[in-house]
Design a protein around this motif. Structure first.
Motif, PDB file in Angstrom:
ATOM      1  N   GLN A  42     -34.655 -12.716   5.566  1.00 57.01           N
ATOM      2  CA  GLN A  42     -35.230 -12.696   4.232  1.00 57.01           C
ATOM      3  C   GLN A  42     -35.926 -11.357   3.976  1.00 57.01           C
ATOM      4  O   GLN A  42     -36.349 -10.664   4.901  1.00 57.01           O
ATOM      5  CB  GLN A  42     -36.232 -13.839   4.074  1.00 57.01           C
ATOM      6  CG  GLN A  42     -35.616 -15.225   4.173  1.00 57.01           C
ATOM      7  CD  GLN A  42     -36.643 -16.315   3.965  1.00 57.01           C
ATOM      8  OE1 GLN A  42     -37.700 -16.097   3.362  1.00 57.01           O
ATOM      9  NE2 GLN A  42     -36.340 -17.516   4.464  1.00 57.01           N
ATOM     10  N   GLN A  43     -36.081 -11.037   2.714  1.00 61.84           N
ATOM     11  CA  GLN A  43     -36.675  -9.752   2.336  1.00 61.84           C
ATOM     12  C   GLN A  43     -38.078  -9.590   2.903  1.00 61.84           C
ATOM     13  O   GLN A  43     -38.447  -8.530   3.403  1.00 61.84           O
ATOM     14  CB  GLN A  43     -36.715  -9.631   0.814  1.00 61.84           C
ATOM     15  CG  GLN A  43     -37.302  -8.302   0.322  1.00 61.84           C
ATOM     16  CD  GLN A  43     -37.249  -8.169  -1.187  1.00 61.84           C
ATOM     17  OE1 GLN A  43     -36.304  -8.639  -1.820  1.00 61.84           O
ATOM     18  NE2 GLN A  43     -38.264  -7.542  -1.766  1.00 61.84           N
ATOM     19  N   LYS A  44     -38.875 -10.652   2.859  1.00 62.23           N
ATOM     20  CA  LYS A  44     -40.251 -10.550   3.363  1.00 62.23           C
ATOM     21  C   LYS A  44     -40.271 -10.270   4.862  1.00 62.23           C
ATOM     22  O   LYS A  44     -41.162  -9.564   5.359  1.00 62.23           O
ATOM     23  CB  LYS A  44     -41.043 -11.819   3.048  1.00 62.23           C
ATOM     24  CG  LYS A  44     -40.534 -13.084   3.718  1.00 62.23           C
ATOM     25  CD  LYS A  44     -41.380 -14.281   3.319  1.00 62.23           C
ATOM     26  CE  LYS A  44     -40.879 -15.560   3.973  1.00 62.23           C
ATOM     27  NZ  LYS A  44     -41.049 -15.529   5.435  1.00 62.23           N
ATOM     28  N   ASP A  45     -39.295 -10.810   5.582  1.00 67.03           N
ATOM     29  CA  ASP A  45     -39.230 -10.578   7.019  1.00 67.03           C
ATOM     30  C   ASP A  45     -38.784  -9.145   7.315  1.00 67.03           C
ATOM     31  O   ASP A  45     -39.298  -8.499   8.235  1.00 67.03           O
ATOM     32  CB  ASP A  45     -38.282 -11.574   7.680  1.00 67.03           C
ATOM     33  CG  ASP A  45     -38.785 -13.007   7.568  1.00 67.03           C
ATOM     34  OD1 ASP A  45     -40.019 -13.193   7.484  1.00 67.03           O
ATOM     35  OD2 ASP A  45     -37.959 -13.930   7.551  1.00 67.03           O
ATOM     36  N   THR A 103     -39.320  -6.638   5.372  1.00 67.62           N
ATOM     37  CA  THR A 103     -40.482  -5.812   5.018  1.00 67.62           C
ATOM     38  C   THR A 103     -41.459  -5.730   6.179  1.00 67.62           C
ATOM     39  O   THR A 103     -41.972  -4.649   6.513  1.00 67.62           O
ATOM     40  CB  THR A 103     -41.198  -6.391   3.781  1.00 67.62           C
ATOM     41  OG1 THR A 103     -40.317  -6.369   2.665  1.00 67.62           O
ATOM     42  CG2 THR A 103     -42.444  -5.581   3.451  1.00 67.62           C
ATOM     43  N   ARG A 104     -41.695  -6.859   6.808  1.00 70.05           N
ATOM     44  CA  ARG A 104     -42.651  -6.898   7.926  1.00 70.05           C
ATOM     45  C   ARG A 104     -42.121  -6.099   9.120  1.00 70.05           C
ATOM     46  O   ARG A 104     -42.876  -5.349   9.759  1.00 70.05           O
ATOM     47  CB  ARG A 104     -42.907  -8.347   8.328  1.00 70.05           C
ATOM     48  CG  ARG A 104     -44.013  -8.534   9.358  1.00 70.05           C
ATOM     49  CD  ARG A 104     -44.464  -9.970   9.410  1.00 70.05           C
ATOM     50  NE  ARG A 104     -45.413 -10.204  10.480  1.00 70.05           N
ATOM     51  CZ  ARG A 104     -46.700  -9.877  10.434  1.00 70.05           C
ATOM     52  NH1 ARG A 104     -47.192  -9.283   9.363  1.00 70.05           N
ATOM     53  NH2 ARG A 104     -47.498 -10.140  11.451  1.00 70.05           N
ATOM     54  N   SER A 137     -41.557  -2.287   1.732  1.00 72.25           N
ATOM     55  CA  SER A 137     -41.211  -3.314   0.756  1.00 72.25           C
ATOM     56  C   SER A 137     -40.050  -2.862  -0.124  1.00 72.25           C
ATOM     57  O   SER A 137     -39.108  -3.627  -0.377  1.00 72.25           O
ATOM     58  CB  SER A 137     -42.428  -3.641  -0.110  1.00 72.25           C
ATOM     59  OG  SER A 137     -42.109  -4.622  -1.077  1.00 72.25           O
ATOM     60  N   SER A 138     -40.089  -1.616  -0.567  1.00 70.15           N
ATOM     61  CA  SER A 138     -39.013  -1.088  -1.414  1.00 70.15           C
ATOM     62  C   SER A 138     -37.712  -0.964  -0.639  1.00 70.15           C
ATOM     63  O   SER A 138     -36.623  -1.235  -1.175  1.00 70.15           O
ATOM     64  CB  SER A 138     -39.420   0.269  -1.986  1.00 70.15           C
ATOM     65  OG  SER A 138     -40.563   0.156  -2.826  1.00 70.15           O
ATOM     66  N   ALA A 155     -36.801  -2.812   1.987  1.00 68.80           N
ATOM     67  CA  ALA A 155     -36.275  -4.159   2.203  1.00 68.80           C
ATOM     68  C   ALA A 155     -35.628  -4.698   0.927  1.00 68.80           C
ATOM     69  O   ALA A 155     -34.573  -5.351   0.974  1.00 68.80           O
ATOM     70  CB  ALA A 155     -37.396  -5.084   2.672  1.00 68.80           C
ATOM     71  N   HIS A 156     -36.255  -4.444  -0.204  1.00 72.50           N
ATOM     72  CA  HIS A 156     -35.689  -4.895  -1.488  1.00 72.50           C
ATOM     73  C   HIS A 156     -34.328  -4.248  -1.728  1.00 72.50           C
ATOM     74  O   HIS A 156     -33.361  -4.929  -2.131  1.00 72.50           O
ATOM     75  CB  HIS A 156     -36.653  -4.542  -2.613  1.00 72.50           C
ATOM     76  CG  HIS A 156     -36.142  -4.905  -3.985  1.00 72.50           C
ATOM     77  ND1 HIS A 156     -35.981  -6.210  -4.401  1.00 72.50           N
ATOM     78  CD2 HIS A 156     -35.742  -4.117  -5.029  1.00 72.50           C
ATOM     79  CE1 HIS A 156     -35.515  -6.222  -5.633  1.00 72.50           C
ATOM     80  NE2 HIS A 156     -35.351  -4.968  -6.046  1.00 72.50           N
ATOM     81  N   CYS A 182     -31.615  -5.787   0.528  1.00 72.22           N
ATOM     82  CA  CYS A 182     -31.173  -7.106   0.082  1.00 72.22           C
ATOM     83  C   CYS A 182     -30.278  -7.020  -1.149  1.00 72.22           C
ATOM     84  O   CYS A 182     -29.305  -7.777  -1.278  1.00 72.22           O
ATOM     85  CB  CYS A 182     -32.384  -7.992  -0.199  1.00 72.22           C
ATOM     86  SG  CYS A 182     -33.302  -8.442   1.304  1.00 72.22           S
TER      87      CYS A 182
END
Length: 345
Positions: free
Chosen positions: A153-156, A158-159, A171-172, A174-175, A178
């Motif tokens: 997932q995107q949040k994962d 990002t981390r 964050s950008s 990872a976005h 995806c």
């Protein structure tokens, strides 16, 4: 930073020999003697092991990469009685040594990170500079970097990219990953590097550093569980080293170096900190003493000969007689991540 731990050097006859970074400093800190037993926990191209063997020591060479084991054949043939190769993880170096009949050893060296051989082989998928399959698996087994970027997932993502790559635009990135994978799953290193570069952009102050460096570092560390391995290997070294045994560790980026620094600072501590307002606290007996106080870096001459040595740091300690202690890898600096292929925590 995405760095390699070996440098290729042309030698007589046209053969290529890999010389590891900080070799002279490693030899000074280890001070190998004839008849001693030393574990090279990250054998790689065998540069450190060769130097120890030439000094008369017996070496247990450990590497999780089957290519490294296969590549050691000539050195094993040259030292058949004193070089013992093990295909395994360096987090288990104490078990490997005992299975070979050694209850304690005189030295442990660990050269953390990815080797130049792995970086230079496009088919291994470690580098954005050489297009190849998006792989990055040191053991050539289990989920790959492509599996990570295509399924998490995107949040994962990002981390992972933020913690393990220390990428400010995690964050950008990872976005963007995806969004791109919705159109076509990632298969090649060049595909991922292109997406990351568009998000991060080039830094005019650091033209030699590719924008995808931190993202690739994060994925490589995560896929191989490198920080978990590093912390666990330090604890294994503490268990297998005899009193007087030396632990020498070379790191290439801040995350690894922080773990080694914390471990040695804790294990070399002889009294508690505090102030006149707090009562004196008991401190467990020190299990190491510093061989090198702080860290040692590569010389200007070595960096000029091998730019990959620029970020290398060496830390070293000498084992004392106190019993080994349990190690909380998260207190040692390993970030807490979600479970994936059993490497999170």
């Amino acid at each position: 930073m995405m760095t390699g731990r070996d440098v290729k050097k042309e030698v007589a006859g046209g053969l290529t020999r890999h010389i590891p970074v900080l070799l002279e400093r490693v030899m000074q800190a280890m001070n190998p003697q004839e008849g001693e037993v030393i574990i090279d926990g990250t054998f790689g191209a065998g540069g450190y092991s060769r130097a120890f063997l030439e000094a008369g020591a017996t070496v247990i060479g450990v590497d999780r990469d089957p290519d490294a084991i296969a590549g050691a054949a000539d050195l094993v043939a040259a030292y058949p009685d004193r070089l013992l190769m093990v295909h395994g993880q360096f987090v288990d170096i104490d078990s490997h040594a005992r299975e070979l009949g050694f209850d304690a050893v005189d030295g442990v060296v660990m050269d953390l990170g990815v080797s130049s051989m792995q970086l230079d082989q496009a088919e291994r998928g470690f580098s954005f500079r050489n297009d190849g399959p998006l792989d990055m698996r040191m053991e050539q087994d289990g989920p790959s970097a492509a599996d990570v970027v295509n399924t998490l997932q995107q949040k994962d993502l990002t981390r992972i990219i933020g913690l393990l790559g220390e990428e400010k635009k995690a964050s950008s990135v990872a976005h963007a990953i995806c969004r791109a994978r919705d159109e076509k799953p990632f298969e090649r290193t060049s595909e991922l590097a292109h997406v990351v570069e568009k998000v991060v952009g080039r830094n005019p102050k650091k033209p030699g550093i590719h924008p995808a460096t931190r993202t690739f570092q994060a994925l490589r560390i995560y896929v191989n569980g490198e920080l978990h391995q590093a912390a666990g290997a330090l604890a294994a070294a503490e268990r297998i080293l005899k009193p007087g045994g030396r632990l020498v560790v070379v790191t290439f980026h801040s995350l690894e170096d922080r773990i080694v620094k914390r471990f040695l600072a804790d294990r070399c501590k002889t009294r508690a900190g505090g102030s006149r307002h707090l009562p004196e606290q008991d401190v467990p007996p020190a299990t190491f003493e510093f061989v090198v106080k702080g860290n040692q870096d590569a010389s200007e001459a070595e960096v000029a000969a091998n730019p990959r040595a620029r970020s290398a740091r060496l830390r070293a300690g000498r084992r004392l007689a106190a019993p080994a202690r349990e190690l909380d890898i998260h207190e040692a600096g390993v970030p807490r991540l979600f479970e994936f292929r059993g490497l999170g925590g």
